[in-house]
Design an enzyme around this catalytic site. Structure first.
Site, PDB file in Angstrom:
ATOM      1  N   THR A  12     -10.478   3.073   1.962  1.00 18.29           N
ATOM      2  CA  THR A  12     -10.460   1.874   2.810  1.00 18.29           C
ATOM      3  C   THR A  12      -9.053   1.526   3.310  1.00 18.29           C
ATOM      4  N   ASP A  15      -4.228   5.183   5.276  1.00 16.83           N
ATOM      5  CA  ASP A  15      -4.269   6.654   5.271  1.00 16.83           C
ATOM      6  C   ASP A  15      -5.668   7.178   4.995  1.00 16.83           C
ATOM      7  N   ARG A  35     -13.676  -0.304  -3.766  1.00 16.48           N
ATOM      8  CA  ARG A  35     -13.758  -1.335  -4.808  1.00 16.48           C
ATOM      9  C   ARG A  35     -14.775  -2.379  -4.404  1.00 16.48           C
ATOM     10  N   LEU A  66      -9.878   2.838 -10.025  1.00 17.16           N
ATOM     11  CA  LEU A  66      -9.027   3.734 -10.828  1.00 17.16           C
ATOM     12  C   LEU A  66      -8.755   3.167 -12.219  1.00 17.16           C
ATOM     13  N   ALA A  88      -5.418   6.066  -3.623  1.00 22.38           N
ATOM     14  CA  ALA A  88      -5.536   4.685  -4.111  1.00 22.38           C
ATOM     15  C   ALA A  88      -4.260   4.269  -4.830  1.00 22.38           C
ATOM     16  N   GLN A  90      -1.791   0.342  -5.827  1.00 26.28           N
ATOM     17  CA  GLN A  90      -1.202  -0.946  -5.457  1.00 26.28           C
ATOM     18  C   GLN A  90       0.065  -0.500  -4.730  1.00 26.28           C
ATOM     19  N   SER A 132       5.600   9.297  -3.019  1.00 24.86           N
ATOM     20  CA  SER A 132       6.266   8.437  -2.042  1.00 24.86           C
ATOM     21  C   SER A 132       7.778   8.637  -2.021  1.00 24.86           C
ATOM     22  N   GLU A 134       9.689   6.348  -1.820  1.00 21.98           N
ATOM     23  CA  GLU A 134      10.209   5.245  -2.628  1.00 21.98           C
ATOM     24  C   GLU A 134      10.713   5.760  -3.991  1.00 21.98           C
ATOM     25  N   TYR A 155       6.889  -0.167  -8.380  1.00 16.08           N
ATOM     26  CA  TYR A 155       6.059   0.749  -7.581  1.00 16.08           C
ATOM     27  C   TYR A 155       6.674   2.156  -7.609  1.00 16.08           C
ATOM     28  N   LYS A 198       3.859  -6.411  10.280  1.00 20.60           N
ATOM     29  CA  LYS A 198       4.154  -7.849  10.289  1.00 20.60           C
ATOM     30  C   LYS A 198       4.890  -8.189  11.588  1.00 20.60           C
ATOM     31  N   GLY A 217      12.860 -10.828   5.465  1.00 17.84           N
ATOM     32  CA  GLY A 217      13.935 -10.707   4.470  1.00 17.84           C
ATOM     33  C   GLY A 217      15.067  -9.836   4.996  1.00 17.84           C
TER      34      GLY A 217
HETATM   35  P1  NAP Z   1      -3.006   1.038   1.525  1.00 19.41           P
HETATM   36  O1  NAP Z   1      -3.362   0.795   2.958  1.00 19.41           O
HETATM   37  O2  NAP Z   1      -2.387  -0.050   0.742  1.00 19.41           O
HETATM   38  O3  NAP Z   1      -4.357   1.523   0.798  1.00 19.41           O
HETATM   39  C1  NAP Z   1      -4.449   1.586  -0.606  1.00 19.41           C
HETATM   40  C2  NAP Z   1      -5.868   1.935  -0.978  1.00 19.41           C
HETATM   41  O4  NAP Z   1      -5.980   1.979  -2.416  1.00 19.41           O
HETATM   42  C3  NAP Z   1      -6.932   0.927  -0.492  1.00 19.41           C
HETATM   43  O5  NAP Z   1      -8.082   1.629  -0.108  1.00 19.41           O
HETATM   44  C4  NAP Z   1      -7.208   0.110  -1.754  1.00 19.41           C
HETATM   45  O6  NAP Z   1      -8.480  -0.482  -1.764  1.00 19.41           O
HETATM   46  C5  NAP Z   1      -7.136   1.219  -2.800  1.00 19.41           C
HETATM   47  N1  NAP Z   1      -6.966   0.711  -4.157  1.00 19.41           N
HETATM   48  C6  NAP Z   1      -6.044  -0.173  -4.614  1.00 19.41           C
HETATM   49  N2  NAP Z   1      -6.205  -0.397  -5.932  1.00 19.41           N
HETATM   50  C7  NAP Z   1      -7.253   0.370  -6.319  1.00 19.41           C
HETATM   51  C8  NAP Z   1      -7.915   0.569  -7.568  1.00 19.41           C
HETATM   52  N3  NAP Z   1      -7.551  -0.076  -8.676  1.00 19.41           N
HETATM   53  N4  NAP Z   1      -8.964   1.441  -7.609  1.00 19.41           N
HETATM   54  C9  NAP Z   1      -9.379   2.080  -6.490  1.00 19.41           C
HETATM   55  N5  NAP Z   1      -8.792   1.907  -5.277  1.00 19.41           N
HETATM   56  C10 NAP Z   1      -7.753   1.068  -5.202  1.00 19.41           C
HETATM   57  O7  NAP Z   1      -2.042   2.314   1.400  1.00 19.41           O
HETATM   58  P2  NAP Z   1      -1.717   3.463   2.485  1.00 19.41           P
HETATM   59  O8  NAP Z   1      -0.593   3.017   3.333  1.00 19.41           O
HETATM   60  O9  NAP Z   1      -2.991   3.915   3.092  1.00 19.41           O
HETATM   61  O10 NAP Z   1      -1.134   4.595   1.530  1.00 19.41           O
HETATM   62  C11 NAP Z   1      -1.982   5.535   0.895  1.00 19.41           C
HETATM   63  C12 NAP Z   1      -1.287   6.063  -0.359  1.00 19.41           C
HETATM   64  O11 NAP Z   1      -0.054   6.700   0.010  1.00 19.41           O
HETATM   65  C13 NAP Z   1      -0.912   5.011  -1.382  1.00 19.41           C
HETATM   66  O12 NAP Z   1      -1.020   5.593  -2.653  1.00 19.41           O
HETATM   67  C14 NAP Z   1       0.546   4.701  -1.064  1.00 19.41           C
HETATM   68  O13 NAP Z   1       1.191   4.208  -2.217  1.00 19.41           O
HETATM   69  C15 NAP Z   1       1.026   6.071  -0.662  1.00 19.41           C
HETATM   70  N6  NAP Z   1       2.144   6.116   0.288  1.00 19.41           N
HETATM   71  C16 NAP Z   1       2.073   5.405   1.444  1.00 19.41           C
HETATM   72  C17 NAP Z   1       3.108   5.509   2.357  1.00 19.41           C
HETATM   73  C18 NAP Z   1       3.067   4.764   3.662  1.00 19.41           C
HETATM   74  O14 NAP Z   1       4.111   4.679   4.311  1.00 19.41           O
HETATM   75  N7  NAP Z   1       1.922   4.273   4.102  1.00 19.41           N
HETATM   76  C19 NAP Z   1       4.208   6.345   2.083  1.00 19.41           C
HETATM   77  C20 NAP Z   1       4.219   7.067   0.898  1.00 19.41           C
HETATM   78  C21 NAP Z   1       3.175   6.960   0.001  1.00 19.41           C
HETATM   79  P3  NAP Z   1      -8.733  -1.955  -1.113  1.00 19.41           P
HETATM   80  O15 NAP Z   1      -8.919  -1.708   0.368  1.00 19.41           O
HETATM   81  O16 NAP Z   1      -9.966  -2.419  -1.797  1.00 19.41           O
HETATM   82  O17 NAP Z   1      -7.518  -2.782  -1.400  1.00 19.41           O
HETATM   83  O1  G4F Z   2       7.316  -2.278   5.052  1.00 19.84           O
HETATM   84  P1  G4F Z   2       7.833  -2.349   3.667  1.00 19.84           P
HETATM   85  O2  G4F Z   2       7.201  -3.319   2.753  1.00 19.84           O
HETATM   86  O3  G4F Z   2       7.776  -0.858   3.126  1.00 19.84           O
HETATM   87  P2  G4F Z   2       8.484  -0.105   1.896  1.00 19.84           P
HETATM   88  O4  G4F Z   2       8.991  -1.057   0.899  1.00 19.84           O
HETATM   89  O5  G4F Z   2       9.468   0.854   2.474  1.00 19.84           O
HETATM   90  O6  G4F Z   2       7.256   0.668   1.251  1.00 19.84           O
HETATM   91  C1  G4F Z   2       6.333   1.394   2.061  1.00 19.84           C
HETATM   92  O7  G4F Z   2       6.798   2.709   2.220  1.00 19.84           O
HETATM   93  C2  G4F Z   2       6.852   3.473   1.004  1.00 19.84           C
HETATM   94  C3  G4F Z   2       7.400   4.852   1.371  1.00 19.84           C
HETATM   95  O8  G4F Z   2       8.776   4.868   1.156  1.00 19.84           O
HETATM   96  C4  G4F Z   2       5.453   3.555   0.439  1.00 19.84           C
HETATM   97  F1  G4F Z   2       5.455   4.356  -0.660  1.00 19.84           F
HETATM   98  C5  G4F Z   2       4.969   2.155   0.106  1.00 19.84           C
HETATM   99  O9  G4F Z   2       3.624   2.232  -0.381  1.00 19.84           O
HETATM  100  C6  G4F Z   2       4.969   1.327   1.389  1.00 19.84           C
HETATM  101  O10 G4F Z   2       3.999   1.868   2.251  1.00 19.84           O
HETATM  102  O11 G4F Z   2       9.402  -2.677   3.701  1.00 19.84           O
HETATM  103  C7  G4F Z   2      10.324  -1.911   4.451  1.00 19.84           C
HETATM  104  C8  G4F Z   2      11.684  -2.605   4.446  1.00 19.84           C
HETATM  105  C9  G4F Z   2      12.164  -2.993   3.051  1.00 19.84           C
HETATM  106  O12 G4F Z   2      13.506  -2.627   2.919  1.00 19.84           O
HETATM  107  C10 G4F Z   2      12.037  -4.503   2.991  1.00 19.84           C
HETATM  108  O13 G4F Z   2      12.996  -5.141   2.169  1.00 19.84           O
HETATM  109  O14 G4F Z   2      11.561  -3.832   5.163  1.00 19.84           O
HETATM  110  C11 G4F Z   2      12.255  -4.835   4.456  1.00 19.84           C
HETATM  111  N1  G4F Z   2      11.710  -6.156   4.823  1.00 19.84           N
HETATM  112  C12 G4F Z   2      12.410  -7.161   5.423  1.00 19.84           C
HETATM  113  N2  G4F Z   2      11.637  -8.238   5.575  1.00 19.84           N
HETATM  114  C13 G4F Z   2      10.450  -6.590   4.631  1.00 19.84           C
HETATM  115  C14 G4F Z   2      10.402  -7.901   5.095  1.00 19.84           C
HETATM  116  N3  G4F Z   2       9.372  -5.967   4.094  1.00 19.84           N
HETATM  117  C15 G4F Z   2       8.204  -6.682   4.037  1.00 19.84           C
HETATM  118  N4  G4F Z   2       7.094  -6.062   3.530  1.00 19.84           N
HETATM  119  N5  G4F Z   2       8.111  -7.973   4.483  1.00 19.84           N
HETATM  120  C16 G4F Z   2       9.178  -8.641   5.024  1.00 19.84           C
HETATM  121  O15 G4F Z   2       9.089  -9.799   5.410  1.00 19.84           O
END
Ligand code: NAP
Ligand code: G4F
Length: 347
Positions: A12, A15, A35, A66, A88, A90, A132, A134, A155, A198, A217
């Site tokens: 959901t 990705d 979920r 999970l 999946a 947080q 990630s 991160e 995280y 955002k 921020g």
């Molecule tokens: P997302 O939009 O936050 O989606 C997270 C998914 O995990 C949602 O479907 C959520 O379900 C599910 N989930 C959360 N807690 C769960 C639990 N306890 N049991 C089962 N499912 C659960 O994340 P995304 O951006 O698609 O990213 C996909 C994955 O790649 C994540 O693991 C993220 O950490 C990782 N990642 C993302 C990025 C990025 O830039 N997007 C980069 C590197 C790694 P609900 O819809 O019910 O909340």
């Molecule tokens: O968009 P962000 O929350 O992404 P962040 O922290 O880079 O994490 C994302 O990318 C990771 C890959 O490196 C994933 F693994 C993770 O699951 C997620 O998808 O924040 C990006 C930057 C940060 O430095 C944050 O401090 O934006 C800065 N920021 C400034 N103001 C903000 C804000 N971030 C958020 N979320 N909200 C703000 O108001």
């Protein structure tokens, strides 16, 4: 020929929805774990879902979490997937400082539960772990597969744990596990509390006269932002490789939050400095200042290459958020898949 069967945790999410589209387009039978929620939480995949009583349906959803290993075992046993994509998590970094234990349970231990379940039931499958950038935290950039992990958030530490678990199960039990170490990737389906979405949502609302200010921020952080549909293609390529390995996916270009802001507001004909205000509650106790990836290995071994640059990504996201307001659908995305042969699954 029978369709290849895949299971996606996190279907959901941003990705998960793009990956489901990609795999359905390639002829897969796709199973997703969702979920239970008191409200509908499937808006990103509703266009793919069809009544399972109809003929030729290839997308199936199952309730699960999970946090509950018994249920995971039952589902793995029943579905017998050949590919498992563990997406999946947080996934919000700022929130992980407020809920570190929950984040570790899902984003860290959740991976162990899945892999141990696969091992215990003797399931032969290929396993993708959503690692990630991160995890690199304070490591000097550009970061690649050999860069040390120095996570700076609960995280990041949970993802680092999962990364090592996936590697350990590869080495100890010869499971086909891969770590996709993905740098930030965005889209109109990005969750609205991540900074890019955002911003683009706020641009649309300010342009429409619904809001006046956007509170943010740290504007100095540098991220390597790519386009999500291209990254899920990379995930699939990793699982189809001859040998299991770990790969970075990134564009190789770093930009600050301020750069993203300027591009998005300018595209809509607005001056960001008149609309953006600082709110310290969005700061993190420890920040990842700059992450910029080197995806040379994925390019040479998987033939993966990102094409959408930041200015195009910004345009795609701003346009989509403006369109969302026009059709009155709040924060739900409205883009539609364009892969051939999907009509049978779109209702
Ligand atoms: P997302 O939009 O936050 O989606 C997270 C998914 O995990 C949602 O479907 C959520 O379900 C599910 N989930 C959360 N807690 C769960 C639990 N306890 N049991 C089962 N499912 C659960 O994340 P995304 O951006 O698609 O990213 C996909 C994955 O790649 C994540 O693991 C993220 O950490 C990782 N990642 C993302 C990025 C990025 O830039 N997007 C980069 C590197 C790694 P609900 O819809 O019910 O909340
Ligand atoms: O968009 P962000 O929350 O992404 P962040 O922290 O880079 O994490 C994302 O990318 C990771 C890959 O490196 C994933 F693994 C993770 O699951 C997620 O998808 O924040 C990006 C930057 C940060 O430095 C944050 O401090 O934006 C800065 N920021 C400034 N103001 C903000 C804000 N971030 C958020 N979320 N909200 C703000 O108001």
């Amino acid at each position: 020929m029978t369709a290849r069967r895949a299971l996606i945790t996190g279907i959901t999410g941003q990705d998960g929805s793009y990956l489901a589209e990609l795999l359905l387009g390639k002829g897969y039978e796709v199973h997703g774990i969702i979920r239970r929620s008191s409200t509908f939480n499937t808006s990103r995949i509703d266009h793919l879902y069809a009544d399972p009583h109809l003929p030729d349906v290839r997308l199936f959803l199952h309730h699960g979490d999970l946090l509950e290993v018994t249920r995971i075992m039952v589902l793995l046993n029943k579905i017998q997937p050949e590919e498992v994509y563990n997406l999946a998590a947080q996934s919000h970094v700022r929130l992980s400082f407020d809920e570190p234990e929950y984040t570790a349970e899902v984003t860290g231990l959740g991976t162990l539960r899945l892999l141990e379940a696969i091992r215990q039931i003797g399931l032969e499958c290929r396993f993708y772990q959503a690692s990630s950038s991160e995890m690199f935290g304070s490591s000097p950039y550009p970061q690649d597969e050999r860069s040390p992990l120095n996570p700076r958030s609960p995280y990041g530490t949970s993802k680092a744990y999962s990364y090592w678990v996936a590697r350990n199960y590869r080495e100890a039990y010869q499971l086909f596990t891969v770590n996709g170490i993905l740098f930030n990737h965005e889209s109109p389906r990005r969750g609205p509390t991540f900074v890019t979405r955002k911003i683009t949502r706020a641009v649309a609302r300010i342009k429409a006269g619904l809001d006046k200010f956007l509170y943010l921020g740290n504007l100095d952080a540098v991220r390597d932002w790519g386009y999500a549909p291209e990254y899920v293609e990379g995930m699939w390529r990793m699982l189809r490789a001859d040998e299991p390995d770990d790969y970075v996916l990134a564009t190789g270009t770093g930009s600050s939050v301020r750069d993203f802001l300027a591009l998005a507001f300018e595209y809509a004909g607005l001056d960001w400095e008149r609309h953006v205000r600082f709110d310290e509650s969005y700061l993190r106790p420890a920040e990842v200042d700059s992450i910029i990836g080197d995806a040379s290995k994925a390019r040479s071994e998987l033939g993966w290459e990102p094409k959408v640059a930041l200015d195009e990504l910004v345009r795609i996201m701003v346009d989509a958020d403006i369109r969302l307001l026009e059709v009155g659908r709040g924060s739900e995305w409205v883009d539609r898949p364009r892969w051939p042969g999907n009509e049978g699954h779109v209702r």
